[in-house]
Scaffold this active site. Structure first.
Site, PDB file in Angstrom:
ATOM      1  CD  GLU A   1      21.786   9.116  -4.562  1.00 12.42           C
ATOM      2  OE1 GLU A   1      21.000   9.660  -5.093  1.00 12.42           O
ATOM      3  OE2 GLU A   1      23.034   9.440  -5.127  1.00 12.42           O
TER       4      GLU A   1
ATOM      5  CG  ASP B   1      18.273   5.532  -6.629  1.00 14.82           C
ATOM      6  OD1 ASP B   1      18.856   6.666  -6.331  1.00 14.82           O
ATOM      7  OD2 ASP B   1      17.117   5.357  -6.154  1.00 14.82           O
TER       8      ASP B   1
ATOM      9  N   GLY C   1      17.244  11.968  -7.700  1.00 16.83           N
ATOM     10  CA  GLY C   1      16.241  11.702  -8.887  1.00 16.83           C
ATOM     11  C   GLY C   1      16.260  12.651  -9.967  1.00 16.83           C
TER      12      GLY C   1
ATOM     13  N   GLY D   1      14.704  12.769  -4.881  1.00 11.37           N
ATOM     14  CA  GLY D   1      13.286  12.050  -4.299  1.00 11.37           C
ATOM     15  C   GLY D   1      13.065  12.628  -3.200  1.00 11.37           C
TER      16      GLY D   1
END
Length: 356
Positions: A145, A153, A122, A73
């Site tokens: 992450e 996530d 992402g 992302g």
């Protein structure tokens, strides 16, 4: 959006309908198709337009260029919101992205995702929840992450939580990259298709020259992977990452005589103590949750990191902005963590819920 909308070559997502095949292509190749909020919205709009359509029976998702499906992302944008004093604004991106992750998993017709090349963060949220997940010989998958002071996530914690043994803890804490064989072994992919065969696969999905489901068509191109390095490393990974705390995991890694374990301990020593501690707890709590409940847990943690923890903005700075690879974590040791850190994180309630 009309089903017959012609693609715009400079659009960040190319949307095409070819026969009964809906084809979505992430189109930011110079950024390895990193996801922006606009891209998330364009993907969502396309899937919404095709949902329930009698003219679409399969969706193909891929990325432009030859470097990867999606590198993750737009975390630089998240950092800008945080340092501008609007950390709660990051929730808009997370809510849109996580809703898209759920929509992909729940889509009424098969989504075939081509995780060719780099597929991280992402990108895992897009490909990992598709019904048919394809990797190639050049695929590299990861949830990195913790390297930016954050936690896995986009439903990635659930995917990792279902990996064999303690691979979930290992992959989540270290952010290690998986080969195609690793991704298949860990349960993040279903088929290996050589890159050279991807155009023929896309054509077969479009033309349906031979009757059959998308899964049967993919099997025509399926190849046998090499042995997974993760599978070969299971013994020391399972032993170390079964320990109850991050500190004890590091102790076990250093106690043995496996060089790779010692390197892994060195990696963990360099990462955010806060991110490691919360991630270990998250991977263990997520087992047994549904995807929507897992996304809700991730969303609450994401907002906790964005609104209360300095490590997220600092990690993005060190890895992606200044690129000095020298983050200044707060605190910078596991012993400096607050005793109630886990309770703080997992009891956090965002101002705006994920599922309204």
């Amino acid at each position: 959006m009309s089903e017959n909308t012609a693609p715009v070559d400079d659009a960040d997502v190319l949307v095409r309908l070819r026969g009964a095949l809906g084809h979505l292509t992430l189109n930011r190749p110079r950024a390895i198709n990193a996801l922006s909020l606009d891209m998330v919205r364009h993907l969502t709009a396309a899937l919404d337009a095709w949902r329930g359509s009698p003219h679409v029976d399969t969706v193909l998702l891929d990325g432009a260029g030859d470097r990867g499906l999606c590198a993750g992302g737009d975390v630089r944008g998240l950092r800008e919101q945080i340092i501008a004093g609007h950390p709660e604004a990051t929730g808009e991106f997370f809510r849109a992205e996580y809703a898209l992750n759920a929509a992909i998993a729940e889509y009424p017709v098969p989504i075939v995702a081509l995780a060719d090349g780099i597929t991280m963060g992402g990108g895992i949220g897009l490909a990992g929840h598709a019904r048919i997940r394809i990797v190639t010989e050049r695929s590299r998958l990861a949830m990195p992450e913790t390297r930016i002071g954050f936690t896995p996530d986009v439903g990635g914690s659930l995917l990792l939580g279902h990996a064999p043994g303690r691979l979930g803890e290992y992959l989540a804490l270290t952010g290690a990259s998986m080969t195609a064989a690793d991704a298949l072994y860990a349960g993040l992919a279903d088929h290996l298709v050589p890159t050279a065969h991807l155009p023929a696969l896309a054509e077969a999905l479009e033309t349906r020259a031979d009757p059959g489901s998308p899964s049967e068509i993919v099997l025509l191109f399926d190849d046998t992977p090499d042995t997974s390095p993760l599978e070969q490393a299971r013994a020391w990974i399972d032993d170390a990452f079964a320990a109850p705390t991050v500190a004890e995991i590091i102790d076990r890694l250093r106690a043995g005589d496996v060089p790779e374990a010692h390197v892994t301990a060195d990696t963990l020593d360099e990462l955010s103590p806060t991110a490691l501690t919360i991630t270990l707890e998250a991977i263990r709590r997520v087992r047994g949750l549904s995807l929507r409940d897992a996304l809700d847990q991730e969303y609450r943690l994401a907002q906790w990191f964005a609104t209360t923890q300095p490590d997220l903005a600092e990690g993005i700075r060190a890895q992606l902005v200044d690129k000095d690879r020298s983050p200044r974590w707060q605190p910078d040791t596991l012993t400096g963590l607050a005793p109630d850190l886990v309770d703080q994180a997992f009891s956090f309630t965002p101002a705006v819920p994920l599922w309204g």
